[in-house]
Structure formats: C-alpha cells, structure tokens
Design an enzyme around this catalytic site. Structure first.
Site, mmCIF file in Angstrom:
data_model
loop_
_atom_site.group_PDB
_atom_site.id
_atom_site.type_symbol
_atom_site.label_atom_id
_atom_site.label_comp_id
_atom_site.label_asym_id
_atom_site.label_seq_id
_atom_site.Cartn_x
_atom_site.Cartn_y
_atom_site.Cartn_z
ATOM 1 C CG ASP A 1 54.303 48.327 31.399
ATOM 2 O OD1 ASP A 1 54.391 49.317 30.678
ATOM 3 O OD2 ASP A 1 55.297 47.671 31.788
ATOM 4 C CG ASP B 1 58.877 47.652 26.365
ATOM 5 O OD1 ASP B 1 59.564 46.911 25.658
ATOM 6 O OD2 ASP B 1 58.204 48.602 25.919
ATOM 7 C CG ASP C 1 58.326 46.596 33.883
ATOM 8 O OD1 ASP C 1 57.500 47.282 33.248
ATOM 9 O OD2 ASP C 1 59.530 46.531 33.580
#
Ligand SMILES: O=P(O)(O)OC[C@H]1O[C@H](O[C@H]2O[C@H](CO)[C@@H](O)[C@H](O)[C@H]2O)[C@H](O)[C@@H](O)[C@@H]1O
Length: 372
Positions: free
Chosen positions: A98, A100, A302
C-alpha cells in the site's frame, strides 16, 4: 475520532474505545483515572503539571501494554522474520504494498505525502528481487509520481486501475475493460479498469463535492480517477459530522456509488465487485503466479481498504498480510509493523535474506559441479 464503518450512517465514534472493547482487552488496560493518582484536585499548579505528566505517562504505559497484548495475536513481522522466511523458503515471494501510511508517513497535506529516498531505495531493491506491486487508493498516476520507480507494477483507485504485465490468460485478458497499451517506456502492458464506465459520474460527483464542502474550512477533495476522497483531517472536529452529512447526503442521489472511510477520509467509489483483494488476485494471475503452490504473496498495508487484501491472502491464496499500525486494531492480517520505518526495515531484511539464500544455492551448485 472517526466515522463509523456503517456505510449508511455518518455518525462519529471513537475508534480507540471501540477497538479496546471489541478486542476484549483486559479491563485493567483502561487509561488511569485522575482519582487513582496521589494528588487532589486542589493542588497548586506545579503539582497540577506533575499530575498531568503522570496521567499521560500512565496512559502511555497502558497504551503500550494494550499494544503488547494485541501483538500476541499479530506479532511483529520483524521479530517473526525467521518464521516468515521459513515459509518463504524455495518459494517465489510476491510483494504487494500500500502507499499512504505504509511507504510514506501520514501527513496533514495529502499532496505532501512524499516517500523518503531511503524508502525508495528499499522498494527498488525489493522490486529487483521479488515481483512487486503497489496498490493504492490514490490515482495510479499520482502514486507513480510519488514512488518514481519503473521496476514495479501500479494499481490505483483501490485496485480499479491496474497497469500490469501482458496477460496470457484468455479469460480476463480478453475482458472488455482490459486493454493492451504501452507504458511510459514504450513497453507493452495490460490496462485493467473495471470501473471505466463510472468515469463521467465520478467527475460529476467530484465537482459537486468541491461545491458542497467549499465553505467548510480544511476540507480537501481529491480526485483519484475512479474514486474521490474527501479529507477531513484538517477540519475542526465540531464540523466532522457536517462533512459526513453533506457527503452522504449527496451520494444518496447516486445509488451506484457508495461511501467508505479510511484515515480521516471519506471515499466515494463505484458499487462494483472489485477491491484491493481482487486486485491482488488479478496481479498474481497476470504475473502467472496464481494456481501455484510455490508462491508466497505478502501484502503490507495500514488502511481499512487493505483488509480486503488481507482477507484474500488469509482465506484464498495462502499468503501473509502485514498490518502497519502502532495501535491495536481488528484485522485480517497475520503480522504487524509499527510504522513505515519498520516497513523499510522489513523490505531490506527480505532482500538480505533473498541474496543470502541465492548465494547459498550458488555455493551448493558449485559443490555439486565439483563432485560431478
Ligand atoms: O491506499 P492508500 O495508498 O493508503 O491511500 C489511501 C488514501 O491515502 C491518502 O490519504 C491518507 O494519507 C494522507 C497523507 O498522509 C493523509 O493526509 C490523509 O488523512 C489519509 O487519509 C490519499 O490522500 C487518499 O486519496 C487515499 O485514498
């Protein structure tokens, strides 16, 4: 404070208390109450200051204890590195990352979520040793602009915009939303955009979202091509409900769109059966790594949208999800890492391990040749 995951309701809740009760953490892990401290409320100011310090220290201890308890179920991928690599032995590791909060730290301004050069070097090295893809909620172009690497594959808009290798498989390669094109370097690639028909609708909604939130200070509306993000991180907390009401109010008029939420962001996206989990499966197939039992997919992320990928890895394709979080969270991941700096360390460790095993295989082959 965050928006509840109930897609029909813009009600705000506190995720910390939610996760604590849902995780069933021991009751002694609630933050210390001032009454439990040895100072009365009529203390002089230095004492008050001490009292405050003691409370926050106490809360820190409690938070850490809660995190340590949570880590029993979601151990650190760094501490469990030997276990992970023992599964990976003789397998092709496929990496899905991922962006960000995973490769770049969370910052107030989404346009400033830059990746450090050390992280870029770690990702480049990883991509040189393992098939690697970045799967982000951002538009594919934007995430490419941040990452600036050509050694890997990119999927933007939560997997609804994938530029991957030419697919051999007839079934999806011939799909109307999968077209052959060339990348910035002139290499032939497949572009898979299952939500392409939503483009005009998304653009219309993007403009309306800007309009209806323009008088709320701090709102930022970001066009992610096949989805739109409405950021409320920089909005006064008292206005968060209002942001939710306006966004959900608008989307009511678009039954083919839905709202999900991530880290201080509401995301408007098409109602299609596609998510980051499906994107992982699609990429594995494109890379001809599906239907094989010598492949270990690892996904690091996250956000709530990464849970779709963790679920697919846990239930369908026998891989490992790694949640990046420094607070306890409900997750389908197997392992955890605290923050992007630990992600960087993990990627570097994987590369070191790969180089070491490759050198051992070389030595072994030389020995065999000598014996032969
Ligand atoms: O799938 P991801 O790559 O994790 O993208 C999810 C969203 O990330 C970005 O927003 C988040 O990061 C920003 C920068 O640190 C932060 O300001 C914001 O509060 C976070 O929600 C991005 O701007 C969104 O468009 C993505 O959907």
């Amino acid at each position: 404070m965050d928006l509840k995951s109930n897609h029909n309701s813009p009600v705000l809740t506190d995720p910390a208390s939610l996760s604590k009760s849902r995780l069933g953490l021991p009751s002694n892990m609630t933050p210390c109450s001032p009454a439990a401290l040895p100072f009365s409320s009529s203390v002089s100011s230095p004492r008050k200051k001490l009292n405050k310090d003691l409370i926050s220290e106490c809360q820190l201890d409690d938070n850490d204890a809660a995190y340590q308890t949570w880590m029993i179920n979601y151990p650190s991928a760094l501490n469990s590195f030997h276990l992970i690599t023992s599964y990976a032995k003789c397998k092709t590791v496929a990496l899905f990352l991922d962006y960000d909060g995973t490769l770049s730290p969370i910052v107030d301004n989404p346009d400033h979520a830059f990746m450090s050069s050390a992280m870029r070097a770690a990702v480049r090295e990883a991509a040189n040793h393992f098939p690697t893809a970045i799967i982000s909620g951002r538009s594919r172009d934007k995430v490419h602009e941040f990452v600036k690497l050509s050694e890997l594959y990119y999927a933007g808009s939560h997997g609804m915009d994938i530029m991957g290798p030419i697919r051999i498989s007839e079934s999806v390669g011939d799909h109307p939303v999968c077209i052959k094109t060339t990348d910035s370097k002139g290499k032939e690639v497949h572009l898979f955009q299952p939500a392409r028909e939503f483009l005009p609708m998304i653009n219309e909604v993007y403009k309306s979202l800007i309009e209806i939130t323009s008088n709320i200070i701090g709102v930022k509306v970001e066009n992610n091509k096949f989805c739109v993000s409405v950021h409320y991180r920089n909005v006064d907390k008292r206005m968060w409900d209002e942001v939710g009401l306006r966004v959900f109010g608008l989307i009511k008029g678009f039954p083919r769109l839905r709202v999900t939420h991530g880290r201080k962001v509401l995301e408007v996206r098409p109602v299609i059966d596609w998510n980051k989990g499906k994107a992982v499966e699609f990429l594995l197939e494109s890379l001809q790594l599906s239907q094989r039992n010598d492949v270990l997919p690892i996904y690091v992320g996250d956000d709530r949208t990464d849970e779709d990928a963790f679920k697919v890895l846990r239930e369908r394709i026998h891989g490992f999800g790694i949640l990046v979080s420094n607070v306890p969270k409900e997750t389908n991941a197997y392992y955890s890492l605290r923050d992007p700096s630990e992600v960087q360390e993990f990627l570097k460790s994987l590369v070191r391990w790969k180089k070491f095993t490759a050198s051992q295989t070389e030595d072994y082959n030389i020995d065999l040749m000598c014996i032969g």
